[in-house]
Design a protein around this motif. Structure first.
Motif, PDB file in Angstrom:
ATOM      1  N   THR A   5      -6.493   1.929 -18.342  1.00 55.72           N
ATOM      2  CA  THR A   5      -7.062   2.595 -17.168  1.00 55.72           C
ATOM      3  C   THR A   5      -6.445   1.991 -15.920  1.00 55.72           C
ATOM      4  OG1 THR A   5      -9.181   2.898 -18.307  1.00 55.72           O
ATOM      5  CG2 THR A   5      -9.169   3.189 -15.924  1.00 55.72           C
ATOM      6  N   VAL A   6      -5.856   2.836 -15.093  1.00 59.14           N
ATOM      7  CA  VAL A   6      -5.266   2.389 -13.832  1.00 59.14           C
ATOM      8  C   VAL A   6      -6.071   3.001 -12.690  1.00 59.14           C
ATOM      9  CG1 VAL A   6      -3.216   2.361 -12.365  1.00 59.14           C
ATOM     10  CG2 VAL A   6      -2.969   2.208 -14.847  1.00 59.14           C
ATOM     11  N   ALA A   7      -6.456   2.176 -11.730  1.00 56.69           N
ATOM     12  CA  ALA A   7      -7.191   2.647 -10.562  1.00 56.69           C
ATOM     13  C   ALA A   7      -6.470   2.197  -9.297  1.00 56.69           C
ATOM     14  CB  ALA A   7      -8.624   2.104 -10.568  1.00 56.69           C
ATOM     15  N   VAL A   8      -6.343   3.109  -8.348  1.00 57.46           N
ATOM     16  CA  VAL A   8      -5.755   2.782  -7.052  1.00 57.46           C
ATOM     17  C   VAL A   8      -6.672   3.290  -5.950  1.00 57.46           C
ATOM     18  CG1 VAL A   8      -3.369   2.811  -7.885  1.00 57.46           C
ATOM     19  CG2 VAL A   8      -4.390   4.924  -7.025  1.00 57.46           C
ATOM     20  N   ASP A   9      -6.579   2.665  -4.790  1.00 55.93           N
ATOM     21  CA  ASP A   9      -7.366   3.083  -3.641  1.00 55.93           C
ATOM     22  C   ASP A   9      -6.802   4.411  -3.132  1.00 55.93           C
ATOM     23  OD1 ASP A   9      -8.654   3.455  -1.224  1.00 55.93           O
ATOM     24  OD2 ASP A   9      -8.559   1.342  -0.646  1.00 55.93           O
ATOM     25  N   HIS A  10      -7.558   5.488  -3.326  1.00 53.73           N
ATOM     26  CA  HIS A  10      -7.059   6.824  -2.992  1.00 53.73           C
ATOM     27  C   HIS A  10      -6.976   7.033  -1.476  1.00 53.73           C
ATOM     28  CE1 HIS A  10      -5.609  10.664  -3.915  1.00 53.73           C
ATOM     29  NE2 HIS A  10      -6.443  11.008  -4.889  1.00 53.73           N
ATOM     30  N   ASP A  11      -7.640   6.209  -0.701  1.00 50.90           N
ATOM     31  CA  ASP A  11      -7.478   6.292   0.750  1.00 50.90           C
ATOM     32  C   ASP A  11      -6.056   5.921   1.158  1.00 50.90           C
ATOM     33  OD1 ASP A  11     -10.104   6.997   1.034  1.00 50.90           O
ATOM     34  OD2 ASP A  11     -10.795   5.029   1.694  1.00 50.90           O
ATOM     35  N   ILE A  12      -5.400   5.100   0.332  1.00 50.68           N
ATOM     36  CA  ILE A  12      -4.076   4.568   0.660  1.00 50.68           C
ATOM     37  C   ILE A  12      -2.980   5.227  -0.166  1.00 50.68           C
ATOM     38  CG2 ILE A  12      -2.672   2.453   0.669  1.00 50.68           C
ATOM     39  CD1 ILE A  12      -5.259   0.881   1.098  1.00 50.68           C
ATOM     40  N   VAL A  13      -3.256   5.508  -1.440  1.00 49.70           N
ATOM     41  CA  VAL A  13      -2.223   5.987  -2.365  1.00 49.70           C
ATOM     42  C   VAL A  13      -2.567   7.396  -2.835  1.00 49.70           C
ATOM     43  CG1 VAL A  13      -0.995   5.529  -4.520  1.00 49.70           C
ATOM     44  CG2 VAL A  13      -1.848   3.618  -3.138  1.00 49.70           C
ATOM     45  N   ASP A  14      -1.601   8.323  -2.702  1.00 45.72           N
ATOM     46  CA  ASP A  14      -1.769   9.678  -3.219  1.00 45.72           C
ATOM     47  C   ASP A  14      -1.355   9.736  -4.682  1.00 45.72           C
ATOM     48  OD1 ASP A  14      -2.776  10.889  -0.908  1.00 45.72           O
ATOM     49  OD2 ASP A  14      -0.764  11.103  -0.062  1.00 45.72           O
ATOM     50  N   GLY A  15      -1.616  10.886  -5.305  1.00 42.26           N
ATOM     51  CA  GLY A  15      -1.382  11.024  -6.729  1.00 42.26           C
ATOM     52  C   GLY A  15       0.069  10.876  -7.154  1.00 42.26           C
ATOM     53  N   VAL A  16       0.995  11.469  -6.387  1.00 40.19           N
ATOM     54  CA  VAL A  16       2.402  11.438  -6.801  1.00 40.19           C
ATOM     55  C   VAL A  16       2.980  10.027  -6.740  1.00 40.19           C
ATOM     56  CG1 VAL A  16       4.725  12.249  -6.248  1.00 40.19           C
ATOM     57  CG2 VAL A  16       2.814  13.861  -6.260  1.00 40.19           C
ATOM     58  N   PRO A  17       2.877   9.303  -5.614  1.00 40.02           N
ATOM     59  CA  PRO A  17       3.380   7.920  -5.633  1.00 40.02           C
ATOM     60  C   PRO A  17       2.630   7.031  -6.609  1.00 40.02           C
ATOM     61  CG  PRO A  17       2.227   8.380  -3.571  1.00 40.02           C
ATOM     62  CD  PRO A  17       2.409   9.680  -4.269  1.00 40.02           C
ATOM     63  N   GLY A  18       1.338   7.290  -6.784  1.00 41.13           N
ATOM     64  CA  GLY A  18       0.590   6.536  -7.786  1.00 41.13           C
ATOM     65  C   GLY A  18       1.104   6.829  -9.184  1.00 41.13           C
ATOM     66  N   GLY A  19       1.473   8.086  -9.443  1.00 42.84           N
ATOM     67  CA  GLY A  19       2.022   8.454 -10.734  1.00 42.84           C
ATOM     68  C   GLY A  19       3.367   7.792 -10.994  1.00 42.84           C
ATOM     69  N   ARG A  20       4.186   7.665  -9.949  1.00 43.59           N
ATOM     70  CA  ARG A  20       5.476   6.992 -10.119  1.00 43.59           C
ATOM     71  C   ARG A  20       5.278   5.525 -10.498  1.00 43.59           C
ATOM     72  NH1 ARG A  20       6.796   9.521  -4.944  1.00 43.59           N
ATOM     73  NH2 ARG A  20       7.881  11.500  -5.296  1.00 43.59           N
ATOM     74  N   ARG A  67      -5.658  -1.835   3.961  1.00 42.78           N
ATOM     75  CA  ARG A  67      -5.900  -1.262   5.279  1.00 42.78           C
ATOM     76  C   ARG A  67      -6.593  -2.282   6.167  1.00 42.78           C
ATOM     77  NH1 ARG A  67      -9.321   4.262   6.820  1.00 42.78           N
ATOM     78  NH2 ARG A  67      -8.965   4.138   9.095  1.00 42.78           N
ATOM     79  N   GLN A  68      -6.108  -2.396   7.397  1.00 39.03           N
ATOM     80  CA  GLN A  68      -6.745  -3.244   8.403  1.00 39.03           C
ATOM     81  C   GLN A  68      -6.837  -2.433   9.697  1.00 39.03           C
ATOM     82  OE1 GLN A  68      -4.627  -6.754   9.811  1.00 39.03           O
ATOM     83  NE2 GLN A  68      -6.541  -7.935   9.818  1.00 39.03           N
ATOM     84  N   GLY A  69      -7.974  -1.773   9.863  1.00 35.89           N
ATOM     85  CA  GLY A  69      -8.139  -0.896  11.014  1.00 35.89           C
ATOM     86  C   GLY A  69      -7.166   0.266  10.949  1.00 35.89           C
ATOM     87  N   GLY A  70      -6.324   0.396  11.969  1.00 38.88           N
ATOM     88  CA  GLY A  70      -5.342   1.473  12.004  1.00 38.88           C
ATOM     89  C   GLY A  70      -3.990   1.073  11.459  1.00 38.88           C
ATOM     90  N   ARG A  71      -3.930  -0.011  10.663  1.00 38.51           N
ATOM     91  CA  ARG A  71      -2.660  -0.488  10.119  1.00 38.51           C
ATOM     92  C   ARG A  71      -2.759  -0.667   8.608  1.00 38.51           C
ATOM     93  NH1 ARG A  71      -1.609  -5.921  13.278  1.00 38.51           N
ATOM     94  NH2 ARG A  71      -3.737  -6.257  12.460  1.00 38.51           N
ATOM     95  N   LEU A  72      -1.585  -0.664   7.982  1.00 36.89           N
ATOM     96  CA  LEU A  72      -1.488  -0.994   6.563  1.00 36.89           C
ATOM     97  C   LEU A  72      -0.724  -2.300   6.421  1.00 36.89           C
ATOM     98  CD1 LEU A  72      -0.674   2.347   4.681  1.00 36.89           C
ATOM     99  CD2 LEU A  72      -2.778   1.002   4.548  1.00 36.89           C
ATOM    100  N   VAL A  73      -1.264  -3.208   5.653  1.00 37.60           N
ATOM    101  CA  VAL A  73      -0.629  -4.491   5.399  1.00 37.60           C
ATOM    102  C   VAL A  73      -0.083  -4.466   3.967  1.00 37.60           C
ATOM    103  CG1 VAL A  73      -0.944  -6.981   5.255  1.00 37.60           C
ATOM    104  CG2 VAL A  73      -2.192  -5.665   6.990  1.00 37.60           C
ATOM    105  N   VAL A  74       1.224  -4.634   3.834  1.00 35.48           N
ATOM    106  CA  VAL A  74       1.868  -4.624   2.520  1.00 35.48           C
ATOM    107  C   VAL A  74       2.502  -5.994   2.294  1.00 35.48           C
ATOM    108  CG1 VAL A  74       3.521  -3.484   1.002  1.00 35.48           C
ATOM    109  CG2 VAL A  74       2.367  -2.170   2.795  1.00 35.48           C
ATOM    110  N   PHE A  75       1.980  -6.746   1.351  1.00 35.81           N
ATOM    111  CA  PHE A  75       2.466  -8.100   1.092  1.00 35.81           C
ATOM    112  C   PHE A  75       3.735  -8.065   0.247  1.00 35.81           C
ATOM    113  CE2 PHE A  75      -2.094  -8.790   1.847  1.00 35.81           C
ATOM    114  CZ  PHE A  75      -2.025  -9.789   2.799  1.00 35.81           C
ATOM    115  N   ASP A  76       4.593  -9.054   0.473  1.00 37.61           N
ATOM    116  CA  ASP A  76       5.812  -9.198  -0.325  1.00 37.61           C
ATOM    117  C   ASP A  76       5.480  -9.669  -1.737  1.00 37.61           C
ATOM    118  OD1 ASP A  76       7.293  -8.464   1.901  1.00 37.61           O
ATOM    119  OD2 ASP A  76       7.731 -10.529   2.484  1.00 37.61           O
TER     120      ASP A  76
END
Length: 281
Positions: A234-249, A86-95
């Motif tokens: 143990t897998v941890a993801v930033d819950h502000d960005i990733v919800d449970g279902v896509p994280g589960g996939r 997250r960068q302010g009001g944007r999401l940066v997704v690297f290749d």
């Protein structure tokens, strides 16, 4: 003669290792991240058997950390949202998926110290490439590595100045990627006895994986009970960005790659053999 209940104040005093400043700072920064955790067990019977088979043909064997980095990099590559920043009001997704991991290096005095090493673009590399890269990093002196040199300078700064530098790096996703990568892989299982064990770590990166102990468990497979080698993860993801279902996939795909021994095929054996032969010439 001392009495049986006498109190001893004997102790030792050693210098504070500057590397602990890095750990303390990172934990302080990570408290701002709202991590969601998953505690899992992966069946690693097949990959461990494949690694043992290849070891007979490879002098240095196969790094289990390299195998996990390969699987993690390709799983994130298929589900890139889990390493978005997250960068302010944007999401940066690297290749590129840059995986930060720890390598234990031995100093001239025999002391062992952890060194952060980043496997760049792990989603675009073969297992043979990642394995060779990590093996070389373990052997080589990383003293002149640019990222290592920067961290070495920073950890010797006063605390207030260090925190300012970390804030400056963290606020920009590109700077953070260059310094820390986009995901963390911590393989502490190599130092743990064969028992179920999970680690809950704090990380400010959007995705982190902690590998715990490998142990045997009797599982029901093909209508019969059989022993299998299981790995605590143990897998941890930033819950502000990733919800449970896509994280589960993402987790399901990561587990699928690990359990299927992804990358440990005939192509790997040929490629790794060619690389080993080229190095021996």
């Amino acid at each position: 003669m001392k009495e049986g209940n006498a109190i001893s104040d004997a102790h030792q005093v050693t210098a504070w290792p500057p590397i602990r400043n890095l750990v303390s700072d990172m934990l302080a920064i990570s408290q701002r991240t709202h991590n969601g955790y998953g505690l899992l067990e992966f069946d690693v019977t097949t990959p461990l058997a494949r690694i043992a088979e290849h070891k007979t043909r490879m002098p240095d064997g196969i790094s289990f950390t390299a195998f996990l980095a390969y699987c993690l990099g390709h799983a994130i590559g298929e589900h890139p949202g889990v390493h978005a920043c997250r960068q302010g009001g944007r999401l940066v997704v690297f290749d590129d998926v840059d995986i930060s991991t720890l390598l234990e290096k031995t100093k001239p005095d025999g002391a062992r110290v952890p060194v952060i090493y980043i496997v760049r673009a792990a989603n675009r590399k073969s297992l043979a490439e990642i394995n060779e890269e990590i093996r070389r990093a373990v052997r080589d002196d990383l003293y002149d590595d640019p990222a290592v040199r920067r961290r070495r300078r920073i950890v010797r700064m006063p605390a207030l100045l260090r925190r300012g530098v970390w804030w400056w790096i963290r606020r920009d996703p590109v700077r953070r990627k260059r310094q820390w990568g986009t995901a963390v892989l911590s393989n502490v299982g190599s130092a743990i006895d064969a028992r179920p064990s999970w680690g809950l770590v704090q990380s400010f990166l959007p995705c982190s994986v902690t590998v715990g102990g490998i142990f045997e468990r009797v599982c029901w497979r093909n209508e019969r009970a059989e022993p299998r080698k299981m790995m605590s993860v143990t897998v941890a993801v930033d819950h502000d960005i990733v919800d449970g279902v896509p994280g589960g996939r993402f987790v399901a795909r990561f587990a699928e790659l690990v359990e299927a021994a992804a990358g440990l095929d005939e192509e790997f054996g040929t490629s790794a053999g060619d690389r080993a032969e080229g190095q021996s010439r």
